[in-house]
Design a protein around this motif. Structure first.
Motif, short mmCIF file in Angstrom:
data_model
loop_
_atom_site.label_atom_id
_atom_site.label_comp_id
_atom_site.label_asym_id
_atom_site.label_seq_id
_atom_site.Cartn_x
_atom_site.Cartn_y
_atom_site.Cartn_z
N SER A 149 7.55 -5.93 -1.51
CA SER A 149 7.80 -5.54 -0.37
C SER A 149 6.80 -5.99 0.45
CB SER A 149 7.44 -3.67 -0.42
OG SER A 149 6.15 -3.51 -0.38
N CYS A 150 7.12 -6.18 1.77
CA CYS A 150 6.24 -6.98 2.80
C CYS A 150 4.74 -6.09 2.89
CB CYS A 150 7.04 -6.77 4.22
SG CYS A 150 7.37 -5.28 4.96
N GLU A 151 4.81 -4.65 2.71
CA GLU A 151 3.58 -4.22 2.91
C GLU A 151 2.65 -4.51 1.78
OE1 GLU A 151 2.48 -2.29 5.13
OE2 GLU A 151 4.52 -1.97 6.33
N LYS A 179 1.33 -7.72 2.28
CA LYS A 179 0.39 -7.86 3.52
C LYS A 179 -0.86 -7.53 3.01
CE LYS A 179 -1.00 -5.45 7.66
NZ LYS A 179 -0.60 -4.18 8.43
N GLU A 180 -0.98 -6.79 2.07
CA GLU A 180 -2.35 -5.96 1.37
C GLU A 180 -2.89 -7.52 0.55
OE1 GLU A 180 -3.45 -2.97 -1.83
OE2 GLU A 180 -1.98 -2.19 -0.39
N ALA A 199 3.62 -6.74 8.93
CA ALA A 199 4.36 -6.59 8.11
C ALA A 199 5.79 -6.21 8.88
CB ALA A 199 4.14 -5.67 7.24
#
Length: 431
Positions: free
Chosen positions: A374-376, A379-380, A391
């Motif tokens: 997932s993009c989230e 991102k992290e 994101a």
């Protein structure tokens, strides 16, 4: 079935996952009349550079007047890209016709107790059948995954085997060391055959040499220490080199990055081998024309100006290093934005560590694939390398945001997954 129905049928077999082994593909091809046995195949395995190398080979052979099949995966924008003859995608009506036939044969083999073929096995069988129908002179055949038990390795002979750059990838399936992966890739080498190998780590080359010893195969290594790069930018590269016994001056390719010069030299070595051992008549002028006309979308490919927008399929450490090197060479001091999406089964940390320090801003997105991270979460992971990370879950939304927030002099690069950059390419070209 029509074309759309045949694609849906192929896609539905995705649920059978990846299954390495040759029994199923062997039975399916037997029911199709073993079309692969009528083909002259140049078989190419490796972690990175397989598609580029196959493209260089097929382009040169086409310029020399041969009818050449090119089999690659995955596709970027349309399924028919995977099966080509002389640069032309397989027609949609032929896909529908052949898949309808294959479906009948599959029902027969399943009724006899065989497992349902995987998506890759079906597409590979389709490719062999189509190339046989087309009476191709040669087929540049890219391995899907590994080599030893890959569906393409159902062939019992090849004109020559080719091993490109090998690094860690698909470690859950192929092994967690380059030696284990090299062993799987080297499985395409045939008894008493010949393999042409990309110069790389001794660990990899020693594995390949041992396989050659066991199979009484000839080992040819392509050295890259005699290249003189005369010109290199984001439009083309010109270089001199020596391949096997032949010296070449002013070769030009449109593919970008030092690794593409290496890939073109590997392809040239294959051409020289075929000239010498299979009596192919190919002039230097034809070779030069074939190289300069080679296109391989999605590999450090510039798809837009003002701002410059580049897409690249870098999804493992080796690919990330090649992209990072090209960035430093061509865009030092420029403001760089990365649009990235990745699959969970890749070496995400390894790729990020190499790529992210080159960028001022990063946009993460989620590829349209069940294996996507997932993009989230991505991102992290990226936040420890750069502060400016955004994101955007949908690829279309991510592309729109990236372009709207870029200045004309910016450089945008999209990388991380071949399954994503094809969609990015379509979206950017449509604007």
């Amino acid at each position: 079935m029509n074309y759309e129905e045949s694609l849906k049928y192929i896609e539905e077999t995705h649920k059978f996952g990846v299954r390495l082994g040759l029994d199923n593909i062997g039975k399916l091809l037997e029911l199709l009349g073993n079309p692969q046995e009528k083909l002259n195949i140049i078989h190419v395995a490796g972690t990175n550079g397989k598609g580029s190398t196959c493209s260089f080979i097929s382009s040169v052979l086409k310029e020399a007047g041969y009818k050449v099949g090119l089999y690659t995966s995955p596709f970027l924008e349309t399924f028919t890209e995977r099966i080509r003859v002389n640069g032309e995608n397989v027609p949609e009506e032929d896909v529908a016709r052949i898949v309808t036939l294959i479906k009948e044969k599959i029902e027969q083999m399943v009724s006899e107790g065989y497992s349902y073929p995987t998506e890759f096995e079906i597409v590979t069988a389709m490719a062999f059948y189509y190339y046989s129908e087309q009476k191709t002179d040669y087929v540049a055949l890219e391995v899907g995954m590994g080599g030893r038990y890959d569906a393409t390795n159902i062939i019992n002979k090849s004109e020559v085997s080719v091993i490109t750059s090998i690094s860690l990838d698909h470690i859950g399936i192929l092994g967690d060391t380059v030696e284990k992966i090299a062993y799987e890739k080297g499985g395409i080498i045939k008894e008493n055959g010949t393999v042409i190998v990309y110069d790389q780590s001794d660990a990899v080359k020693n594995v390949i040499k041992n396989i050659c010893k066991d199979k009484n195969a000839k080992y040819i290594e392509v050295k890259f220490d005699n290249i003189e790069i005369k010109q290199s930018d984001i439009y083309s590269q010109t270089y001199d080199c020596k391949v096997i016994k032949k010296e070449y001056k002013d070769l030009e390719i449109k593919l970008i990055g030092d690794h593409q010069i290496n890939n073109s030299m590997l392809a040239l070595s294959v051409i020289e081998y075929l000239k010498e051992n299979k009596n192919l008549n190919i002039s230097e002028e034809t070779i030069k024309k074939g190289l300069i006309n080679t296109r391989w979308p999605g590999r450090i490919e510039k798809i837009k100006e003002n701002p410059v927008f580049i897409i690249d399929g870098a999804h493992n450490e080796d690919g990330a290093r090649s992209l990072a090197k090209a960035i430093k060479k061509n865009f030092e001091g420029k403001k760089l934005t990365l649009l990235i999406g990745m699959l969970e089964d890749k070496d995400i940390e390894g790729v990020l560590e190499i790529l992210i320090p080159n960028f001022n801003k990063v946009i993460t997105t989620t590829p349209d694939n069940t294996r996507a991270i997932s993009c989230e979460v991505l991102k992290e992971k990226i936040s420890k390398y750069v502060d400016n990370v955004v994101a955007k879950p949908q690829i279309e939304e991510a592309v729109k945001y990236t372009l709207e927030n870029a200045c004309e002099e910016d450089i945008i690069i999209s990388a991380g997954s071949l399954y994503m950059i094809g969609t990015v390419r379509t979206l950017v070209n449509a604007k």
